[in-house]
Design an enzyme around this catalytic site. Structure first.
Site, short mmCIF file in Angstrom:
data_model
loop_
_atom_site.label_atom_id
_atom_site.label_comp_id
_atom_site.label_asym_id
_atom_site.label_seq_id
_atom_site.Cartn_x
_atom_site.Cartn_y
_atom_site.Cartn_z
N GLU A 1 -35.83 11.22 55.15
CA GLU A 1 -35.50 12.18 54.30
C GLU A 1 -35.68 11.74 52.81
O GLU A 1 -35.15 10.76 52.53
CB GLU A 1 -33.90 12.75 54.40
CG GLU A 1 -33.57 13.95 53.66
CD GLU A 1 -32.12 14.51 53.91
OE1 GLU A 1 -32.14 15.54 53.78
OE2 GLU A 1 -31.22 13.62 54.46
N ASP B 1 -31.03 18.63 46.55
CA ASP B 1 -30.86 17.12 46.52
C ASP B 1 -31.90 16.48 47.50
O ASP B 1 -32.38 15.21 47.08
CB ASP B 1 -29.25 16.68 46.77
CG ASP B 1 -28.98 16.72 48.23
OD1 ASP B 1 -29.08 17.83 48.89
OD2 ASP B 1 -28.82 15.86 48.84
N ASP C 1 -32.11 19.57 52.55
CA ASP C 1 -31.45 20.61 52.82
C ASP C 1 -31.52 21.71 51.75
O ASP C 1 -32.45 21.50 50.84
CB ASP C 1 -30.07 20.16 52.90
CG ASP C 1 -29.29 19.49 51.99
OD1 ASP C 1 -29.97 19.43 50.79
OD2 ASP C 1 -28.40 18.72 51.87
N TYR D 1 -21.37 13.83 49.53
CA TYR D 1 -21.28 12.89 48.13
C TYR D 1 -20.17 13.00 47.86
O TYR D 1 -19.53 13.35 46.69
CB TYR D 1 -22.17 14.10 47.35
CG TYR D 1 -23.68 13.97 47.52
CD1 TYR D 1 -24.58 12.66 47.35
CD2 TYR D 1 -24.11 15.06 48.23
CE1 TYR D 1 -25.76 12.72 47.63
CE2 TYR D 1 -25.76 14.90 48.32
CZ TYR D 1 -26.43 13.72 48.21
OH TYR D 1 -27.50 13.59 48.73
#
Length: 496
Positions: free
Chosen positions: A473, A79, A82, A233
C-alpha cells in the site's frame, strides 16, 4: 533481532542484487523519479479535479464531503489505498511537502517546483476548510470501518461520508498542532509567489496552534472520534510533540520570539528531553530536533542547543558505522523498522539526513558519534544508498516506486488503481462487486505513477500481493519527504 537467512538464500539474493546493479549502468534518473513522485499526489486527490489532471483515469469524488455539518469539506487527499480523508496524516504530509520545497525548492527544476507547490496547495486549501468554523476543527471525513469493508472506486463511493469534528473545549492538540505546522511551513513556501495566500495560511496556522495549546489532549481520546480514527491513525505517541512542532514552525515562519519563548518554557514539560529517535505522522521528535538545530547552527541560538544534541544523537543511532547505532538494516542495506509500511521510515530518515547535511555545510563541523565523526558527506552517502535501494538497487532488482524503471510493483493495495477506471467501465461498481478485482492476480489496470509502496520485509522479500497492505500500500506520507530527497539528488546526480 532479525532472523537469519539461510546461506543459499543469501547467495541467491547477492547474485540477483549484483545482476541488478550491472543492469543499472550509470545510475538513476533522479529528475524522472522526482517528477513521478510529485505526480502521485494527483492520484490521491479528492474533490473536483482540474482540467490539467495528469492521471486522467481519476475523476471527481467526495463531492458531498461535509454535508452532515452543512459545510464544504471537498478536496484534500486520500491518505493511502482507501477513500478516507484522515486529517492527522494529511497535515503531516502537507508539512513534509512544504518542508521539501523550503529546503530543496531552489534546486528543483522550475516545472517540478510548480507541481510541488500545486500539491501543497491542494492540501492547504482543504486544511483551511477544516478551520473554517470558530472553536472547531474538522479532523476526518469518511467512516473507515464501512470504507474498509468495501473495495470501491472513490468515484463510486456509497459508504458513509461522516464528518468528524472536535469542538472546544474538547482537545485535538495533535491534529491542530500538526495543522499549525503544515500551514506555517506552507506560508513560507508561498511567500514569494502568492503573498496574500501566504498571509492567510499563517493567520490560520496561529489559530490552529491556539486551539491546540488552549485545549490540550489527543483527538483520538474523544468518544465521537476514537472508534473511527483508531486503530488507523490513533495518537499512539501523545500530543505533546505536536505542540512543540507547531510552535517551532511558527517560530521559523514568523521569527516571533513569543514562539521561541514557548519552546523554551514548555520544552521539558512537553517531553523535549525524551530520547525518542523516530519521525513520522505520529511522532515528531527527530524532525523537531533537526528543525530547531537550524537556529543553533546558523543563528547561534544556543538556548536551543539541547535540540541540536538530540538531533545528533538521533543521527548517531542511524549511521551503521557509529558505535551508538541501533538502527536495523535488511541484508540488502535498507533501514528497517518492524510494523509494516517500512518505507515511510526510510524516506523520512533520508530527508532529515539531507536537511541536517545542508545545515552542517554552513560550518566545518562533523557530528561526533563516539570515536566516529559523521560529516555532511557521510549523511548524504547514507541517504543516497536508501534512495537507490528504493529505486531498484536492491536484492529484488525491483523499483518500489510505481512507474519508475521497467520492473515495479504491479498489484498495489489501492482501490482506484486496481479497479477499472470510469472511462473504461462507466457502470457503477458497488461495495462488494469490487472484490473480484481485489482478489484478482492480474496487474492493476491503472498505473498510479510515482506511488511508493510500503516496501520489502526484513529479508528484502517483496511478494507483490495486493492483499498484503503492509508491503503493497502506498501512502502520501511515504512520498512527501521523498520529494525533497529526490530534488537534492536530481540537482546532484553524480554525488557519491
Amino acid at each position: 533481532m532479525m532472523r537469519k537467512m539461510k546461506a543459499w538464500r543469501r547467495l541467491f539474493y547477492v547474485a540477483v542484487f549484483e545482476a541488478a546493479l550491472i543492469g543499472m549502468g550509470s545510475g538513476h534518473d533522479y529528475r524522472e523519479a522526482l517528477s513521478k513522485a510529485v505526480m502521485f499526489f494527483e492520484g490521491q486527490r479528492s474533490g473536483f479535479l482540474p482540467q490539467d489532471q495528469r492521471l486522467s483515469w481519476r475523476q471527481n469524488s467526495g463531492l458531498s464531503d461535509g454535508w452532515n455539518y452543512n459545510t464544504d469539506l471537498t478536496g484534500g487527499y486520500y491518505d493511502a489505498g482507501d477513500n478516507v480523508k484522515f486529517g492527522f496524516p494529511m497535515a503531516f504530509t502537507t508539512t513534509m511537502l512544504a518542508w521539501s520545497v523550503l529546503e530543496f525548492g531552489d534546486v528543483m527544476p522550475p516545472n517540478e517546483l510548480r507541481n510541488a507547490l500545486v500539491a501543497v496547495r491542494w492540501a492547504t486549501d482543504y486544511l483551511l476548510k477544516t478551520l473554517s468554523q470558530p472553536d472547531r476543527i474538522f479532523v476526518q471525513v469518511g467512516d473507515p470501518n464501512s470504507d474498509h469493508d468495501c473495495w470501491e472506486r472513490p468515484e463510486d463511493m456509497d459508504t458513509a461520508r461522516t464528518t468528524y469534528a472536535i469542538d472546544a473545549p474538547n482537545a485535538a492538540s495533535d491534529v491542530a498542532g500538526e495543522t499549525a505546522a503544515a500551514l506555517a511551513a506552507s506560508s513560507m513556501a508561498f511567500r514569494s509567489s502568492d503573498p496574500g495566500y501566504s498571509e492567510t495560511l499563517l493567520r490560520n496556522a496561529i489559530t490552529a496552534f491556539e486551539f491546540a495549546d488552549n485545549y490540550r489532549g489527543a483527538y483520538s481520546d474523544h468518544e465521537n472520534v476514537k472508534y473511527n480514527a483508531c486503530p488507523y491513525y490513533c495518537d499512539f505517541n501523545g500530543y505533546q510533540d505536536e505542540l512543540l512542532w507547531g510552535a517551532a514552525w511558527l517560530r521559523r515562519a514568523t521569527e516571533d520570539d513569543n514562539f521561541l519563548n514557548y519552546i523554551q518554557s514548555n520544552g521539558k514539560t512537553l517531553g523535549a528531553d525524551d530520547t525518542i529517535n523516530e519521525f513520522g505522522w505520529d511522532n515528531k521528535h527527530a524532525g523537531l530536533n533537526v528543525l530547531l538545530s537550524k537556529e543553533v547552527i546558523e543563528g547561534n541560538m544556543y538556548s536551543l542547543e539541547s535540540y541540536k544534541s538530540s538531533a545528533e544523537s538521533f543521527i548517531c543511532t542511524v549511521i551503521p558505522e557509529s558505535p551508538s547505532s541501533t538502527m536495523e538494516y535488511t541484508p540488502g542495506g535498507l533501514v528497517y523498522r518492524p510494523g509494516g509500511s517500512n518505507l515511510q521510515h526510510v524516506t523520512s530518515i533520508a530527508f532529515l539526513e539531507l536537511v541536517y547535511a545542508n545545515y552542517l555545510t554552513h560550518t566545518s563541523e562533523a557530528i561526533p558519534c563516539g570515536n566516529v565523526y559523521v560529516s555532511a558527506q557521510t549523511l548524504r552517502q547514507h541517504a543516497k544508498r536508501q534512495v537507490d535501494y528504493i529505486l531498484g538497487d536492491n536484492p529484488m532488482g525491483l523499483s518500489y516506486m510505481v512507474g519508475y524503471s521497467n520492473y515495479y510493483p504491479q498489484r498495489i493495495h489501492h482501490r482506484a488503481s486496481s479497479l477499472p477506471s470510469i472511462k473504461d467501465h462507466p457502470q457503477f461498481i458497488a461495495c462488494k462487486e469490487g472484490s473480484i478485482y481485489y482478489n484478482s492476480t492480474n496487474p492493476n489496470p491503472n498505473v498510479l505513477v510515482g506511488a511508493i509502496v510500503g516496501g520489502p520485509d526484513e529479508n528484502d522479500d517483496y511478494l507483490d500481493d495486493r492483499s498484503d497492505f503492509r508491503q503493497s500500500e502506498p501512502t502520501t506520507y511515504i512520498n512527501a519527504p521523498f520529494i525533497g530527497v529526490l530534488a537534492y539528488f536530481a540537482a546532484n546526480p553524480n554525488f557519491s
